[in-house]
Motif scaffolding. Structure first.
Motif, PDB file in Angstrom:
ATOM      1  N   CYS A   6       0.828  -1.268   0.058  1.00 62.40           N
ATOM      2  CA  CYS A   6       0.070  -0.037   0.146  1.00 62.40           C
ATOM      3  C   CYS A   6       1.009   1.415  -0.030  1.00 62.40           C
ATOM      4  O   CYS A   6       1.708   1.327   0.748  1.00 62.40           O
ATOM      5  CB  CYS A   6      -0.853   0.042   1.393  1.00 62.40           C
ATOM      6  N   GLN A   7       0.650   2.250  -0.770  1.00 61.99           N
ATOM      7  CA  GLN A   7       1.275   3.606  -0.932  1.00 61.99           C
ATOM      8  C   GLN A   7       0.376   4.607  -0.811  1.00 61.99           C
ATOM      9  O   GLN A   7      -0.741   4.630  -1.393  1.00 61.99           O
ATOM     10  CB  GLN A   7       2.079   3.590  -2.456  1.00 61.99           C
ATOM     11  N   TYR A   8       0.493   5.318   0.152  1.00 64.25           N
ATOM     12  CA  TYR A   8      -0.676   6.454   0.430  1.00 64.25           C
ATOM     13  C   TYR A   8       0.006   7.645   0.614  1.00 64.25           C
ATOM     14  O   TYR A   8       1.166   8.135   1.014  1.00 64.25           O
ATOM     15  CB  TYR A   8      -1.322   6.160   1.633  1.00 64.25           C
ATOM     16  N   THR A   9      -0.770   8.843   0.219  1.00 68.41           N
ATOM     17  CA  THR A   9      -0.721  10.148   0.245  1.00 68.41           C
ATOM     18  C   THR A   9      -1.771  10.878   1.165  1.00 68.41           C
ATOM     19  O   THR A   9      -3.014  10.713   0.369  1.00 68.41           O
ATOM     20  CB  THR A   9      -0.645  10.789  -1.240  1.00 68.41           C
ATOM     21  N   ILE A  10      -1.477  11.610   2.069  1.00 71.59           N
ATOM     22  CA  ILE A  10      -2.615  12.088   2.752  1.00 71.59           C
ATOM     23  C   ILE A  10      -2.909  13.488   1.953  1.00 71.59           C
ATOM     24  O   ILE A  10      -2.034  14.117   1.600  1.00 71.59           O
ATOM     25  CB  ILE A  10      -2.030  12.681   4.323  1.00 71.59           C
ATOM     26  N   LEU A  11      -4.069  13.731   1.915  1.00 75.47           N
ATOM     27  CA  LEU A  11      -4.971  14.727   1.250  1.00 75.47           C
ATOM     28  C   LEU A  11      -4.559  16.121   1.939  1.00 75.47           C
ATOM     29  O   LEU A  11      -4.311  16.109   3.217  1.00 75.47           O
ATOM     30  CB  LEU A  11      -6.404  14.536   1.334  1.00 75.47           C
ATOM     31  N   GLU A  12      -4.063  16.994   1.224  1.00 80.15           N
ATOM     32  CA  GLU A  12      -3.727  18.313   1.743  1.00 80.15           C
ATOM     33  C   GLU A  12      -4.940  19.066   2.794  1.00 80.15           C
ATOM     34  O   GLU A  12      -4.471  19.538   3.770  1.00 80.15           O
ATOM     35  CB  GLU A  12      -3.442  19.327   0.665  1.00 80.15           C
ATOM     36  N   SER A  13      -6.068  18.760   2.380  1.00 75.51           N
ATOM     37  CA  SER A  13      -7.034  19.461   3.237  1.00 75.51           C
ATOM     38  C   SER A  13      -7.322  18.541   4.642  1.00 75.51           C
ATOM     39  O   SER A  13      -7.864  19.346   5.482  1.00 75.51           O
ATOM     40  CB  SER A  13      -8.498  19.384   2.597  1.00 75.51           C
ATOM     41  N   ALA A  65     -11.415  -2.868   3.678  1.00 73.24           N
ATOM     42  CA  ALA A  65     -11.959  -2.455   4.880  1.00 73.24           C
ATOM     43  C   ALA A  65     -11.005  -1.626   5.780  1.00 73.24           C
ATOM     44  O   ALA A  65     -11.581  -0.642   6.630  1.00 73.24           O
ATOM     45  CB  ALA A  65     -12.427  -3.718   5.757  1.00 73.24           C
ATOM     46  N   TRP A  66      -9.804  -2.194   5.745  1.00 72.03           N
ATOM     47  CA  TRP A  66      -9.027  -1.223   6.575  1.00 72.03           C
ATOM     48  C   TRP A  66      -8.503   0.043   5.741  1.00 72.03           C
ATOM     49  O   TRP A  66      -8.682   1.151   6.298  1.00 72.03           O
ATOM     50  CB  TRP A  66      -7.658  -1.991   6.796  1.00 72.03           C
ATOM     51  N   MET A  67      -8.492   0.053   4.575  1.00 76.55           N
ATOM     52  CA  MET A  67      -8.120   1.307   3.881  1.00 76.55           C
ATOM     53  C   MET A  67      -9.459   2.398   3.899  1.00 76.55           C
ATOM     54  O   MET A  67      -9.450   3.630   3.957  1.00 76.55           O
ATOM     55  CB  MET A  67      -8.233   1.029   2.276  1.00 76.55           C
ATOM     56  N   TYR A  68     -10.474   1.729   4.019  1.00 80.59           N
ATOM     57  CA  TYR A  68     -12.067   2.697   4.112  1.00 80.59           C
ATOM     58  C   TYR A  68     -11.498   3.514   5.405  1.00 80.59           C
ATOM     59  O   TYR A  68     -12.297   4.669   5.330  1.00 80.59           O
ATOM     60  CB  TYR A  68     -13.131   1.893   4.058  1.00 80.59           C
ATOM     61  N   ASN A  69     -11.175   3.139   6.431  1.00 79.96           N
ATOM     62  CA  ASN A  69     -11.087   3.804   7.883  1.00 79.96           C
ATOM     63  C   ASN A  69     -10.106   5.104   7.392  1.00 79.96           C
ATOM     64  O   ASN A  69     -10.227   6.223   8.075  1.00 79.96           O
ATOM     65  CB  ASN A  69     -10.248   3.064   8.670  1.00 79.96           C
ATOM     66  N   TRP A  70      -9.358   5.309   6.445  1.00 80.33           N
ATOM     67  CA  TRP A  70      -8.542   6.545   6.029  1.00 80.33           C
ATOM     68  C   TRP A  70      -8.790   7.091   4.619  1.00 80.33           C
ATOM     69  O   TRP A  70      -8.141   7.979   4.279  1.00 80.33           O
ATOM     70  CB  TRP A  70      -7.196   5.886   6.124  1.00 80.33           C
ATOM     71  N   ALA A  74      -6.908  10.316   2.838  1.00 81.28           N
ATOM     72  CA  ALA A  74      -5.580   9.805   2.027  1.00 81.28           C
ATOM     73  C   ALA A  74      -6.137   9.246   0.721  1.00 81.28           C
ATOM     74  O   ALA A  74      -7.064   8.604   0.838  1.00 81.28           O
ATOM     75  CB  ALA A  74      -4.575   8.939   2.907  1.00 81.28           C
ATOM     76  N   THR A  75      -5.445   9.441  -0.203  1.00 85.42           N
ATOM     77  CA  THR A  75      -5.446   8.522  -1.321  1.00 85.42           C
ATOM     78  C   THR A  75      -4.497   7.442  -1.189  1.00 85.42           C
ATOM     79  O   THR A  75      -3.360   7.420  -1.027  1.00 85.42           O
ATOM     80  CB  THR A  75      -4.927   9.130  -2.733  1.00 85.42           C
ATOM     81  N   ILE A  76      -4.881   5.980  -1.346  1.00 81.91           N
ATOM     82  CA  ILE A  76      -4.148   4.826  -1.243  1.00 81.91           C
ATOM     83  C   ILE A  76      -4.229   4.090  -2.312  1.00 81.91           C
ATOM     84  O   ILE A  76      -5.273   3.475  -2.689  1.00 81.91           O
ATOM     85  CB  ILE A  76      -4.777   4.070   0.098  1.00 81.91           C
TER      86      ILE A  76
END
Length: 222
Positions: A6-13, A65-70, A74-76
């Motif tokens: 998994c590679q994620y980037t947190i949304l700026e907002s 299900a885990w990704m949905y928490n974030w 974030a874009t994952i």
């Protein structure tokens, strides 16, 4: 049990809230958040508000299900990957292969005086088959000599894209690039300094006003 990268980037907002929330999480919070996911390792690039993780799960549905928490923060991107042994079995088409790097310690902290680095490799156009054959035919001695002074903690491969990832503990950029140079004729290696979860949380919690900010965020979320 399938393995996922998994590679994620947190949304700026959502950057401030997301990093504050993550910074205040405990190991118990992590277990509740992940459910039946087995985390092999997670590494953050704090300045880019991004990072990587590798996990095992019974199904892709569990990962989602885990990704949905974030997902609101974030874009994952998620991809299936294989470890060294699985890759060699596929490439060489036989069961008796050198197992390669043991990923059991992938979530380890760096060695004393060293830092963690995340490596993404991708074989050049036209070099994929040669590159995979070179990798698959490494022996234990050749593999150790190839890594040199770097301590490889985990390595996984995306055979469909001719690419892969690794995390290592290293003392210097010279050690890192000696390793990368061994493969320069066949692939590009993007090397990024990262921190372990505990290091990332220590950085976040060390900043002025963290406790108050975290308390306000948790009250708002409740």
């Amino acid at each position: 049990m399938p393995t996922f990268f998994c590679q994620y980037t947190i949304l700026e907002s959502a950057r401030d809230d997301c990093m504050t929330f993550f910074g205040g999480m405990t190991e118990e919070d992590d277990r509740r958040d992940m459910g039946d996911i087995r985390l092999l390792g997670r590494w953050s690039t704090v300045g880019e508000s991004s990072g990587y993780c590798v996990c095992e799960a019974d199904t892709a549905k569990s990962v989602m299900a885990w990704m949905y928490n974030w997902a609101t923060m974030a874009t994952i991107k998620v991809s299936p990957v294989v470890n060294d042994e699985q890759a060699r079995r596929i490439i060489l088409d036989k069961d008796d292969v050198y197992a390669g790097m043991d990923c059991a310690g992938a979530n380890s902290l760096p060695r004393e005086g060293e830092s963690l680095y995340f490596i993404k490799y991708k074989f050049h156009e036209g070099k994929r088959a040669d590159g995979f054959q070179a990798f698959a035919n490494l022996t234990a001695d050749l593999d150790a000599n190839d890594a040199g002074s770097n301590k490889c903690l985990g390595r996984w491969h995306n055979l469909g894209m001719g690419s892969g990832i690794a995390v290592c503990s290293s003392k210097s950029e010279e050690d890192l690039y000696k390793w990368a140079y061994n493969w320069a004729s066949m692939c590009d290696c993007d090397i990024v300094p990262v921190v372990h979860d505990s290091e990332c949380r220590a950085v976040i919690q060390s900043k002025p006003g963290f406790a108050r900010k975290h308390a306000l965020l948790m009250a708002k979320m409740v």
